[in-house]
Write a protein that holds these residues in place. Sequence first.
Motif, PDB file in Angstrom:
ATOM      1  N   LYS A   8       0.902  -1.281  -0.064  1.00 54.50           N
ATOM      2  CA  LYS A   8       0.155   0.177  -0.041  1.00 54.50           C
ATOM      3  C   LYS A   8       1.026   1.370  -0.113  1.00 54.50           C
ATOM      4  O   LYS A   8       0.722   1.876  -0.960  1.00 54.50           O
ATOM      5  N   GLY A  11       2.542   2.005  -3.315  1.00 59.31           N
ATOM      6  CA  GLY A  11       1.662   2.580  -4.255  1.00 59.31           C
ATOM      7  C   GLY A  11       0.450   3.291  -3.972  1.00 59.31           C
ATOM      8  O   GLY A  11       0.579   4.410  -4.601  1.00 59.31           O
ATOM      9  N   PHE A  12       1.046   3.894  -2.617  1.00 64.96           N
ATOM     10  CA  PHE A  12       1.019   5.570  -2.703  1.00 64.96           C
ATOM     11  C   PHE A  12       1.848   5.998  -3.057  1.00 64.96           C
ATOM     12  O   PHE A  12       2.396   7.506  -3.596  1.00 64.96           O
ATOM     13  N   PRO A  15       2.798   7.556  -7.575  1.00 67.17           N
ATOM     14  CA  PRO A  15       2.821   8.353  -8.728  1.00 67.17           C
ATOM     15  C   PRO A  15       3.476   9.577  -8.914  1.00 67.17           C
ATOM     16  O   PRO A  15       3.907  10.224  -9.604  1.00 67.17           O
ATOM     17  N   PRO A  42      17.140  21.217 -32.090  1.00 68.79           N
ATOM     18  CA  PRO A  42      16.569  19.957 -32.648  1.00 68.79           C
ATOM     19  C   PRO A  42      16.312  19.518 -34.167  1.00 68.79           C
ATOM     20  O   PRO A  42      17.255  21.030 -34.969  1.00 68.79           O
ATOM     21  N   ARG A  44      19.065  19.319 -35.612  1.00 68.84           N
ATOM     22  CA  ARG A  44      20.369  19.535 -35.994  1.00 68.84           C
ATOM     23  C   ARG A  44      21.402  17.799 -35.717  1.00 68.84           C
ATOM     24  O   ARG A  44      20.741  17.094 -35.033  1.00 68.84           O
ATOM     25  N   PHE A 255      22.419  28.560 -25.267  1.00 72.02           N
ATOM     26  CA  PHE A 255      20.554  29.287 -26.336  1.00 72.02           C
ATOM     27  C   PHE A 255      20.555  30.868 -27.385  1.00 72.02           C
ATOM     28  O   PHE A 255      20.127  31.553 -27.368  1.00 72.02           O
ATOM     29  N   TYR A 258      24.035  28.004 -28.597  1.00 71.09           N
ATOM     30  CA  TYR A 258      23.428  27.109 -29.648  1.00 71.09           C
ATOM     31  C   TYR A 258      23.791  25.476 -29.472  1.00 71.09           C
ATOM     32  O   TYR A 258      24.473  24.524 -30.431  1.00 71.09           O
TER      33      TYR A 258
ATOM     34  N   MET B   1     -10.540  -1.699   8.867  1.00 69.00           N
ATOM     35  CA  MET B   1      -9.312  -2.446   7.641  1.00 69.00           C
ATOM     36  C   MET B   1     -10.034  -2.766   6.283  1.00 69.00           C
ATOM     37  O   MET B   1      -9.368  -1.640   5.710  1.00 69.00           O
ATOM     38  N   LYS B   4     -11.217   0.288   4.690  1.00 67.58           N
ATOM     39  CA  LYS B   4      -9.872   1.480   4.118  1.00 67.58           C
ATOM     40  C   LYS B   4      -9.266   1.249   3.090  1.00 67.58           C
ATOM     41  O   LYS B   4      -8.194   2.135   2.748  1.00 67.58           O
ATOM     42  N   ARG B   5      -8.607   0.000   3.209  1.00 68.42           N
ATOM     43  CA  ARG B   5      -8.266  -1.069   2.305  1.00 68.42           C
ATOM     44  C   ARG B   5      -8.414  -0.211   1.063  1.00 68.42           C
ATOM     45  O   ARG B   5      -7.300   0.017  -0.148  1.00 68.42           O
ATOM     46  N   GLY B   8      -7.740   2.771  -0.164  1.00 70.66           N
ATOM     47  CA  GLY B   8      -6.070   3.355  -0.669  1.00 70.66           C
ATOM     48  C   GLY B   8      -6.324   2.776  -1.759  1.00 70.66           C
ATOM     49  O   GLY B   8      -5.898   3.549  -2.903  1.00 70.66           O
ATOM     50  N   VAL B  11      -7.526   5.187  -4.015  1.00 72.90           N
ATOM     51  CA  VAL B  11      -7.214   6.084  -4.444  1.00 72.90           C
ATOM     52  C   VAL B  11      -5.999   6.060  -5.881  1.00 72.90           C
ATOM     53  O   VAL B  11      -5.808   7.314  -5.745  1.00 72.90           O
ATOM     54  N   VAL B  12      -4.781   5.032  -4.791  1.00 73.85           N
ATOM     55  CA  VAL B  12      -4.429   4.860  -5.707  1.00 73.85           C
ATOM     56  C   VAL B  12      -4.779   4.755  -6.424  1.00 73.85           C
ATOM     57  O   VAL B  12      -3.747   5.465  -8.251  1.00 73.85           O
ATOM     58  N   ILE B  15      -5.954   8.176  -8.826  1.00 72.88           N
ATOM     59  CA  ILE B  15      -4.458   8.733  -9.270  1.00 72.88           C
ATOM     60  C   ILE B  15      -3.909   8.674 -10.531  1.00 72.88           C
ATOM     61  O   ILE B  15      -3.151   9.329 -11.113  1.00 72.88           O
ATOM     62  N   LEU B  19      -2.883  10.308 -13.898  1.00 74.73           N
ATOM     63  CA  LEU B  19      -1.155  10.534 -14.687  1.00 74.73           C
ATOM     64  C   LEU B  19      -1.643  10.053 -15.910  1.00 74.73           C
ATOM     65  O   LEU B  19      -0.451  10.548 -17.001  1.00 74.73           O
ATOM     66  N   LYS B  85      14.199  35.374 -30.406  1.00 73.97           N
ATOM     67  CA  LYS B  85      15.027  33.937 -31.152  1.00 73.97           C
ATOM     68  C   LYS B  85      14.937  32.910 -30.366  1.00 73.97           C
ATOM     69  O   LYS B  85      15.549  31.659 -31.125  1.00 73.97           O
ATOM     70  N   THR B  86      15.089  32.954 -28.993  1.00 74.64           N
ATOM     71  CA  THR B  86      15.236  31.492 -28.241  1.00 74.64           C
ATOM     72  C   THR B  86      13.903  30.878 -28.642  1.00 74.64           C
ATOM     73  O   THR B  86      14.401  29.580 -28.824  1.00 74.64           O
ATOM     74  N   ARG B  89      14.595  29.220 -32.082  1.00 70.27           N
ATOM     75  CA  ARG B  89      15.388  28.378 -32.518  1.00 70.27           C
ATOM     76  C   ARG B  89      14.565  26.742 -31.931  1.00 70.27           C
ATOM     77  O   ARG B  89      15.367  26.146 -31.918  1.00 70.27           O
ATOM     78  N   VAL B  90      14.252  26.797 -30.200  1.00 70.82           N
ATOM     79  CA  VAL B  90      13.641  25.857 -29.563  1.00 70.82           C
ATOM     80  C   VAL B  90      12.018  25.340 -30.334  1.00 70.82           C
ATOM     81  O   VAL B  90      12.604  23.886 -30.961  1.00 70.82           O
TER      82      VAL B  90
END
Lengths: 296, 436
Positions: A8, A11-12, A15, A42, A44, A255, A258, B1, B4-5, B8, B11-12, B15, B19, B85-86, B89-90
């Motif tokens: 557990k 698991g937490f 992430p 990028p 080059r 930058f 370069y 218990m 609760k588990r 848990g 929730v994981v 998340i 993600l 300019k930056t 460039r990127v």
Amino acid sequence: MQRSERLKWMGFLLPALAVYAVFLIYPIVQSGVLSFSSWAGPGRPKTSVGFGNYAELLQDPIFWLSLRNTGALLLVSVFLQLPVGLGLALIVTSARRAKRFWRAVYFLPTLMSTVAVAILWRFVYSPEYGIINGFLRWVGLDSWTQGWLGQTGTALWAVIAANLWQWAPFYMIIYIAAILGIDREIYEAAEMDGASPFQQFRFITLPLLVPVLITTSILSLAGSIKAFDLVYIMTLGGPSNSTELLATYMFRQGFRNYRLGYASAVAMVMFAITFVITVIVLVRSNRSQHANGGRG
Amino acid sequence: MRAKRLFGIAVVGVITAALAACGTSGPAGETSDGGGSATAGDEGGSLNLWYLSDNPTVEGAMARFEADNPGWTVNLTATPNDQYKTKLRVGLGTENGPDVFLNWGGSDLVEYNKSDLILPLDDMIESKNLPDVFSAGVIGQGKVGDTLFALATAVEASMVWYNTSIFDELGLSEPTTWSEFLDIIAKTKDAGYTPIAMANATQWPGSQWWSELVTLSCGPDFWATIATDTPAIALDDPCVVDANQKIVDLVNAGAFNQGFNGLDYDKGESRQLFWSGKAAMNHMGNWTLTSAKDEAPDMLDTMDFFLVPAWDGAKGTSEMMTGGLAPMYSVASTTANPEMAKEVLWYLVNAEAANDIAQLGRVPVYKDTTIPDPLVKKVSDAIGAAPALAPWPDHVLAPEWTTEMLQQTQNLFGLATTPEDAAKAMQAMYEQVSGQ
């Protein structure tokens, strides 16, 4: 039961660990790899140069200058900024009235965005319209007026002063919290024994603040090695590289020129310095805490 | 218990799912976007245009494009000078990059072409009859070898702008020789003015001085051949050292305001001095007129310009100027709609666009554009009469040399180096870069 508990936890943790790995560890490894190559961005071609970037770094006078400037910032941060923060904390916690008000006033600079702070200080230092030269002219010291940010002799100190102004209050808040966390009874006992306010500070406050002092030192060290935004906005690392820091030099190489491989080599040096210093401070502080624990 | 588990784990799970969603939604969104414009074909789509924020006429030009091409939209991204300019460039060459973008030609185009980042525009020469509307010189500036990669909108050059009321007050007139110029500096200084406003933190304002002084000192061959394999004059030639010495002379004469190496042109810190009447002169490009319109319209009645005068022994003449075609526009090779991107580019440089640019106080390169303002006309005539137009020195050679040149000129202005050492350093970097 034990095992499932552990699962557990994991698991937490997963992430956060995933985010940490993707956005922190992977880029560090990637710039490590990049520091052994020559790459212009990028699209080059990328060529491997072995230790070429590092060899060039050792002979690059501007790299050494930026290392020296970063060192100056670092020393001022640890030996001036932290004491100023501590001093402010002591003043604010011992204020008889309006503690919260003073705390808020002193904390304001840290709450402002760095861009705003940098522009504010550009105005302060402005040769023609700035408050410093304005004051000097007002009191008749015209010859003392300077182009603060435009001269190699004054620019670095001008920038470091602005940095101190911005960050000392951040440490003040941490110290205030730590000072308020110290048991009042200890002070009362000391007072009864006839300890002066200075003795109380020297023999009670300071020793009990040691863990916090260590944490703030690490924050301050890492912060000054990474310092970029304030300096970049105030001076772009100039004039004549006089305010060039490792981070601004890395940016310039990456930058402006370069040379992303060379810039990565600078980044790796910064990483190595931060890493080594942090490890040293942590190991030493662990040791001293164990020692204290033994005594306590 | 147990409950609760389960909570848990739930929730994981949430998340992790969140993600995972973060991880995929970004790229998925981009591909659907790009795909949308690619498959849309005749029905329309969208194109990205990146440009410098000091080009207010772009919005009007793009409104005309959108009106003439129903279903097509242009996403405008305007960015200030040094950040642009930056950003370019990127971003250039990536999926999120521009379809059409502003650039400065010169060494940039060579580099973009080498990396296959830009599309040839040769078919436009015929389809848009370019030789009828642009001079051969203008078209040539957009070429790498024999291939056209960029089209220009306007020509820019720098000169010394001066406040006519200060000159009248002190009984000064435009200088024709270097010693007259120094005399004006001394007289304005004695009268309590800053002779020349300057803000050189970003280093390019100083480099314009340098380019111009080198042209005067060494003659037009210097810049004409510097980017070739056999430059006529080396960067450490005595004539370059002379030009460097002229910078030091200006600084020693107290020609500039205090702390100028720390002031930022983009924040208006030198213009402010000129507009407010504290500084008598301001060495800057002809976009100073555009700035005056925005920032100090009253100033337009009391400003005029002269060119930096040559001195005895200089190989160049006072009529020479520093400048170039700018802005130029190119099409990125990553565009999904090359034909429409070229169309966008055309709307940025065509007769209507040139007209807008002329209204703004700039000098368009589109043939026979009427220039209403007499001062802009004077700029246009000066550029037309210049026997040589030295390029902006920060767009001629490789970026590393540019950085060195900018640094060395700032050092010269800050008296942090000698004219000889600055020349040697620039030559050393030139050899290093061309040896690579």
